[in-house]
Design a protein around this motif. Structure first.
Motif, mmCIF file in Angstrom:
data_model
loop_
_atom_site.group_PDB
_atom_site.id
_atom_site.type_symbol
_atom_site.label_atom_id
_atom_site.label_comp_id
_atom_site.label_asym_id
_atom_site.label_seq_id
_atom_site.Cartn_x
_atom_site.Cartn_y
_atom_site.Cartn_z
ATOM 1 N N GLU A 42 0.825 -1.206 0.000
ATOM 2 C CA GLU A 42 0.000 0.000 0.000
ATOM 3 C C GLU A 42 0.863 1.261 0.000
ATOM 4 O O GLU A 42 0.508 2.259 -0.628
ATOM 5 N N ASP A 43 1.978 1.234 0.722
ATOM 6 C CA ASP A 43 2.880 2.374 0.824
ATOM 7 C C ASP A 43 4.249 1.976 0.296
ATOM 8 O O ASP A 43 4.699 0.854 0.491
ATOM 9 N N GLY A 44 4.935 2.927 -0.369
ATOM 10 C CA GLY A 44 6.269 2.609 -0.837
ATOM 11 C C GLY A 44 6.854 3.685 -1.724
ATOM 12 O O GLY A 44 6.303 4.775 -1.880
ATOM 13 N N THR A 45 7.989 3.368 -2.330
ATOM 14 C CA THR A 45 8.693 4.268 -3.247
ATOM 15 C C THR A 45 9.018 3.491 -4.510
ATOM 16 O O THR A 45 9.406 2.331 -4.455
ATOM 17 N N CYS A 46 8.849 4.138 -5.647
ATOM 18 C CA CYS A 46 9.177 3.469 -6.908
ATOM 19 C C CYS A 46 10.035 4.388 -7.761
ATOM 20 O O CYS A 46 9.828 5.593 -7.802
ATOM 21 N N GLY A 47 11.003 3.783 -8.420
ATOM 22 C CA GLY A 47 11.863 4.536 -9.311
ATOM 23 C C GLY A 47 12.896 5.350 -8.568
ATOM 24 O O GLY A 47 12.670 5.836 -7.467
ATOM 25 N N SER A 48 14.051 5.488 -9.173
ATOM 26 C CA SER A 48 15.095 6.384 -8.689
ATOM 27 C C SER A 48 16.053 6.565 -9.850
ATOM 28 O O SER A 48 16.994 5.782 -10.026
ATOM 29 N N PHE A 49 15.790 7.588 -10.658
ATOM 30 C CA PHE A 49 16.529 7.765 -11.900
ATOM 31 C C PHE A 49 17.064 9.188 -11.988
ATOM 32 O O PHE A 49 16.459 10.138 -11.494
ATOM 33 N N ILE A 106 7.106 17.688 -6.597
ATOM 34 C CA ILE A 106 8.019 18.582 -5.896
ATOM 35 C C ILE A 106 9.429 18.441 -6.453
ATOM 36 O O ILE A 106 9.737 17.506 -7.186
ATOM 37 N N LYS A 107 10.308 19.380 -6.071
ATOM 38 C CA LYS A 107 11.708 19.361 -6.495
ATOM 39 C C LYS A 107 12.524 18.425 -5.620
ATOM 40 O O LYS A 107 12.321 18.331 -4.419
ATOM 41 N N ASP A 108 13.473 17.726 -6.271
ATOM 42 C CA ASP A 108 14.397 16.850 -5.556
ATOM 43 C C ASP A 108 15.657 16.726 -6.406
ATOM 44 O O ASP A 108 15.853 17.510 -7.339
ATOM 45 N N THR A 109 16.484 15.752 -6.134
ATOM 46 C CA THR A 109 17.705 15.556 -6.916
ATOM 47 C C THR A 109 17.572 14.447 -7.948
ATOM 48 O O THR A 109 18.383 14.356 -8.873
ATOM 49 N N TYR A 142 -8.736 2.737 1.162
ATOM 50 C CA TYR A 142 -7.559 3.351 0.587
ATOM 51 C C TYR A 142 -7.839 4.811 0.240
ATOM 52 O O TYR A 142 -8.811 5.124 -0.443
ATOM 53 N N HIS A 143 -6.998 5.720 0.720
ATOM 54 C CA HIS A 143 -7.066 7.132 0.363
ATOM 55 C C HIS A 143 -5.768 7.450 -0.385
ATOM 56 O O HIS A 143 -4.761 7.812 0.226
ATOM 57 N N PRO A 144 -5.760 7.258 -1.696
ATOM 58 C CA PRO A 144 -4.502 7.285 -2.450
ATOM 59 C C PRO A 144 -3.855 8.666 -2.532
ATOM 60 O O PRO A 144 -4.519 9.669 -2.834
ATOM 61 N N ARG A 145 -2.548 8.700 -2.274
ATOM 62 C CA ARG A 145 -1.742 9.901 -2.409
ATOM 63 C C ARG A 145 -0.445 9.529 -3.125
ATOM 64 O O ARG A 145 0.165 8.516 -2.826
ATOM 65 N N ILE A 146 -0.040 10.390 -4.051
ATOM 66 C CA ILE A 146 1.167 10.138 -4.834
ATOM 67 C C ILE A 146 2.035 11.391 -4.799
ATOM 68 O O ILE A 146 1.558 12.495 -5.089
ATOM 69 N N LEU A 147 3.301 11.224 -4.450
ATOM 70 C CA LEU A 147 4.273 12.313 -4.429
ATOM 71 C C LEU A 147 5.326 12.027 -5.488
ATOM 72 O O LEU A 147 6.063 11.040 -5.399
ATOM 73 N N ILE A 148 5.395 12.879 -6.501
ATOM 74 C CA ILE A 148 6.352 12.709 -7.599
ATOM 75 C C ILE A 148 7.506 13.682 -7.397
ATOM 76 O O ILE A 148 7.299 14.885 -7.263
ATOM 77 N N ARG A 149 8.714 13.150 -7.374
ATOM 78 C CA ARG A 149 9.911 13.971 -7.193
ATOM 79 C C ARG A 149 10.657 14.081 -8.529
ATOM 80 O O ARG A 149 10.863 13.072 -9.200
ATOM 81 N N ILE A 150 11.055 15.304 -8.885
ATOM 82 C CA ILE A 150 11.835 15.500 -10.100
ATOM 83 C C ILE A 150 12.977 16.473 -9.791
ATOM 84 O O ILE A 150 12.870 17.295 -8.886
#
Length: 297
Positions: free
Chosen positions: A75-82, A102-105, A154-162
């Motif tokens: 249900e919770d996790g992190t995907c991708g790291s590119f 949001i901004k990240d590295t 399930y209350h879906p939330r997605i945080l996209i880092r770029i």
């Protein structure tokens, strides 16, 4: 051979690939033709459609398993790291969720409250980082006033880092019934395809070339800079474009139903059209049904 004939033959030669991979490859090379501007030179560079197809098939066959599209197992996790060097395009198809960018590295995604199997992600051989939230409509428990039924809710939330100051070839964003907010990230994209059904999209710092906007019953708010051909199709929703640039360098043509179209001080409300005397290199092509399209420069 024309560009269209070349791409048609290429599609035929790629029939051994899954449809999804065929479409990604064709989209990549359509964009390559558009950016290059000289079709004959491009075809000379790539060789025959058969030769190019063999290269594409080998690329997809050799993609590392860690980068292939994968479904979430929890249900919770992190995907991708590119890194920025790996990612050339973003392809986001998101359903009923709260999405924030949001901004990240690095490029990565955190998700919360996503049922196992409801999100797919991966990096293609062409550098497309794709995220797909397969749940389009929330289940009935999503709308309940309390969570005392004992069922898993399930209350879906997605945080996209770029990365900061991201530069990509293509930004493709589809939102169904969710909300997408990218107020504080800067993106430079050669082409943009922005599509919303009943949800909401906010993009505040985007600089790009040609773009297409499609809006059903939702809203799109876009702030930035666009050049070339900009298409907007609006059903019952609202599209607002706040753009930098000289309005005299742009032309507009619009077809309007029961809605309204505005371009600075020029406007049309109700049935009718806006006709331009001369289509310029920077051009807005608008179809508006019962909603509204507002362009302010």
């Amino acid at each position: 051979m024309t560009r269209q004939e070349y791409l048609s033959e290429l599609k035929l030669q790629l029939r051994s690939l899954p449809v999804e991979e065929q479409e990604e490859a064709l989209e990549y090379y359509r964009g390559y033709f558009d950016d290059a501007g000289n079709d004959q030179e491009v075809m000379k560079e790539f060789g025959s459609p058969e030769e190019l197809a063999q290269s594409i098939v080998s690329k997809f066959a050799g993609i590392p398993s860690v980068k292939q599209k994968t479904k979430n197992e929890s249900e919770d996790g992190t995907c991708g790291s590119f890194s920025s060097d790996e990612v050339r395009s973003l392809d986001l198809s998101l359903g009923a969720a709260e999405i924030v960018m949001i901004k990240d590295t690095m490029f990565s995604v955190d998700y919360r409250g996503i049922a196992p199997g409801d999100i797919r992600y991966g990096l293609s051989p062409f550098g497309t980082f794709s995220i797909e939230n397969t749940r389009k409509i929330p289940d009935i428990n999503f709308w309940s006033h309390n969570d005392t039924s004992g069922n898993k809710v399930y209350h879906p939330r997605i945080l996209i880092r770029i990365p900061e100051h991201t530069k990509i070839d293509l930004l493709r964003l589809h939102v169904g019934a969710g909300s997408f907010d990218a107020k504080n990230v800067e993106i430079q994209s050669t082409r943009c395809y922005i599509d919303v059904e009943a949800g909401n999209i906010v993009l505040s710092k985007v600089r790009g070339g040609a773009a297409e906007f499609r809006c059903g019953m939702g809203t799109i708010s876009f702030t930035g800079e666009l050049h070339g051909l900009v298409k907007a199709d609006c059903g019952m929703g609202n599209i607002t474009l706040l753009l930098e640039g000289n309005p005299d360098a742009y032309s507009i043509a619009a077809k309007v139903g029961l809605g309204s179209v505005r371009f600075n001080d020029l406007h049309k409300d109700g049935f009718g059209s806006i006709v331009c005397s001369e289509q310029k290199q920077n051009h807005f092509s608008i179809n508006c049904g019962m909603g509204s399209v507002k362009i302010k420069m």
